[in-house]
Design a protein around this motif. Structure first.
Motif, mmCIF file in Angstrom:
data_model
loop_
_atom_site.group_PDB
_atom_site.id
_atom_site.type_symbol
_atom_site.label_atom_id
_atom_site.label_comp_id
_atom_site.label_asym_id
_atom_site.label_seq_id
_atom_site.Cartn_x
_atom_site.Cartn_y
_atom_site.Cartn_z
ATOM 1 N N ARG A 86 -14.516 16.885 -0.990
ATOM 2 C CA ARG A 86 -15.434 17.480 -1.669
ATOM 3 C C ARG A 86 -15.117 16.818 -3.438
ATOM 4 O O ARG A 86 -16.416 17.267 -3.862
ATOM 5 C CB ARG A 86 -14.433 18.499 -1.398
ATOM 6 N N ARG A 87 -14.338 16.317 -4.425
ATOM 7 C CA ARG A 87 -14.235 16.117 -5.525
ATOM 8 C C ARG A 87 -15.793 14.761 -5.645
ATOM 9 O O ARG A 87 -16.068 14.938 -6.222
ATOM 10 C CB ARG A 87 -13.311 15.298 -5.576
ATOM 11 N N GLY A 129 -23.589 14.365 0.293
ATOM 12 C CA GLY A 129 -22.951 14.756 1.593
ATOM 13 C C GLY A 129 -23.636 13.818 2.785
ATOM 14 O O GLY A 129 -22.715 13.441 3.794
ATOM 15 N N VAL A 178 -18.413 14.673 -3.791
ATOM 16 C CA VAL A 178 -19.902 15.808 -3.074
ATOM 17 C C VAL A 178 -19.952 16.867 -4.088
ATOM 18 O O VAL A 178 -21.009 16.972 -4.640
ATOM 19 C CB VAL A 178 -19.660 16.349 -1.807
ATOM 20 N N GLU A 179 -18.747 17.619 -4.267
ATOM 21 C CA GLU A 179 -18.894 18.798 -5.519
ATOM 22 C C GLU A 179 -18.995 18.512 -7.099
ATOM 23 O O GLU A 179 -20.282 18.481 -7.328
ATOM 24 C CB GLU A 179 -17.826 19.733 -4.858
ATOM 25 N N THR A 180 -18.616 17.077 -7.413
ATOM 26 C CA THR A 180 -18.833 17.460 -8.479
ATOM 27 C C THR A 180 -19.178 15.977 -9.060
ATOM 28 O O THR A 180 -19.809 15.265 -10.287
ATOM 29 C CB THR A 180 -16.830 16.912 -9.117
#
Length: 290
Positions: free
Chosen positions: A227-228, A237, A230-232
């Motif tokens: 998640r880090r 993804g 991909v999201e940051t």
């Protein structure tokens, strides 16, 4: 006209107009048999004609093809009624000449070079360059010594060993050091086309509280890293996945504490070269280290 005359006339016409019954022809089978024999004779004639080779015309065609392909020495094998090209059309091999020894592959015209080995060496060099770039990015944020690397048949493995630097015991929350490492490595992971997998691991100490087992703990650690990134970090993804292995894949480290080195998350950059080439990567690495 009398009745007898009329009756006699009808009888006469009846006798005159009658047809004799045709006799049945019992020899019609001979016609079909003759037709079948005619067809068979024609078939044998065609087969016989096909089996004959016009030697003169064939030799003219053979010489013409030989000159067109740059082989002026095409001959007919002696002692054979058929026509074949000689063994000169096939390159002589050690097995054909009675010699022994494996046939060596050729790469770029150089005999004795295994193309897969050469490709494996090139892939190791490329992965080492990728590792050096990640190290430089981490050095810029003061985290170069917090990550371990290894190159194997899968590709480049970037190991976040969670000896209380990246994760607390029995926790999947990313500590500031883990966030700094992931944020520094993310731009390179975004730029490369390879598939990436995030693999969570745990040591053999049973967990309690939030997680029912080390399976859930390791999977959650991998998910938080994903998640880090991909999201940051902006890693697509579609190229990244997360999986937890619990304590089933311990990392042998004679110099480290197994309870610490196996509380880790590995970021695997999967090599895209064919499997036969990847299988040779460990031997190439061992040869360079030796």
């Amino acid at each position: 006209m009398s009745t007898a005359h009329r009756t006699g006339g009808r009888q006469g016409r009846s006798r005159g107009g009658a047809h004799e019954e045709e006799h049945e022809n019992h020899e019609r089978w001979a016609v079909s048999y003759a037709d079948m024999m005619t067809v068979l004779v024609g078939l044998f004639i065609v087969l016989y004609a096909m089996s004959q080779v016009d030697q003169v015309k064939f030799e003219a065609l053979r010489d013409s093809l030989a000159q067109g392909f740059g082989n002026a020495s095409a001959n007919v094998l002696d002692g054979s009624a058929g026509v074949m090209k000689d063994a000169g059309a096939v390159p002589n091999s050690p097995q054909a000449s009675g010699e022994t020894g494996p046939i060596q592959p050729v790469i770029e015209g150089v005999p004795g070079k295994d193309p897969n080995v050469e490709l494996a060496k090139q892939e190791v060099t490329r992965l080492q360059q990728m590792q050096a770039e990640i190290e430089a990015r981490l050095a810029a944020v003061g985290m170069a010594q917090q990550v371990r690397y290894r190159i194997d048949e899968r590709g480049l493995v970037v190991g976040l060993v969670a000896d209380d630097v990246f994760f607390d015991p029995a926790s999947a929350a990313l500590k500031p050091a883990a966030q700094a490492v992931l944020d520094a490595a993310a731009p390179l992971l975004v730029a490369i086309p390879e598939e990436i997998s995030v693999e969570g691991h745990a040591n053999i100490i049973p967990v309690s509280g939030r997680y029912a087992s080390n399976w859930e703990l390791s999977a959650d650690r991998a998910t938080q890293v994903l998640r880090r990134l991909v999201e940051t970090g902006g890693v697509p993804g579609r190229r990244i996945s997360a999986i937890g292995f619990g304590d089933t894949r311990p990392l042998p480290d004679p110099d480290g504490d197994p309870l610490e080195v196996n509380r880790r998350v590995d970021i695997v950059i999967h090599s895209a070269v064919p499997e036969p080439v990847r299988a040779l990567v460990p031997s190439v690495i061992a040869g360079t280290e030796g």
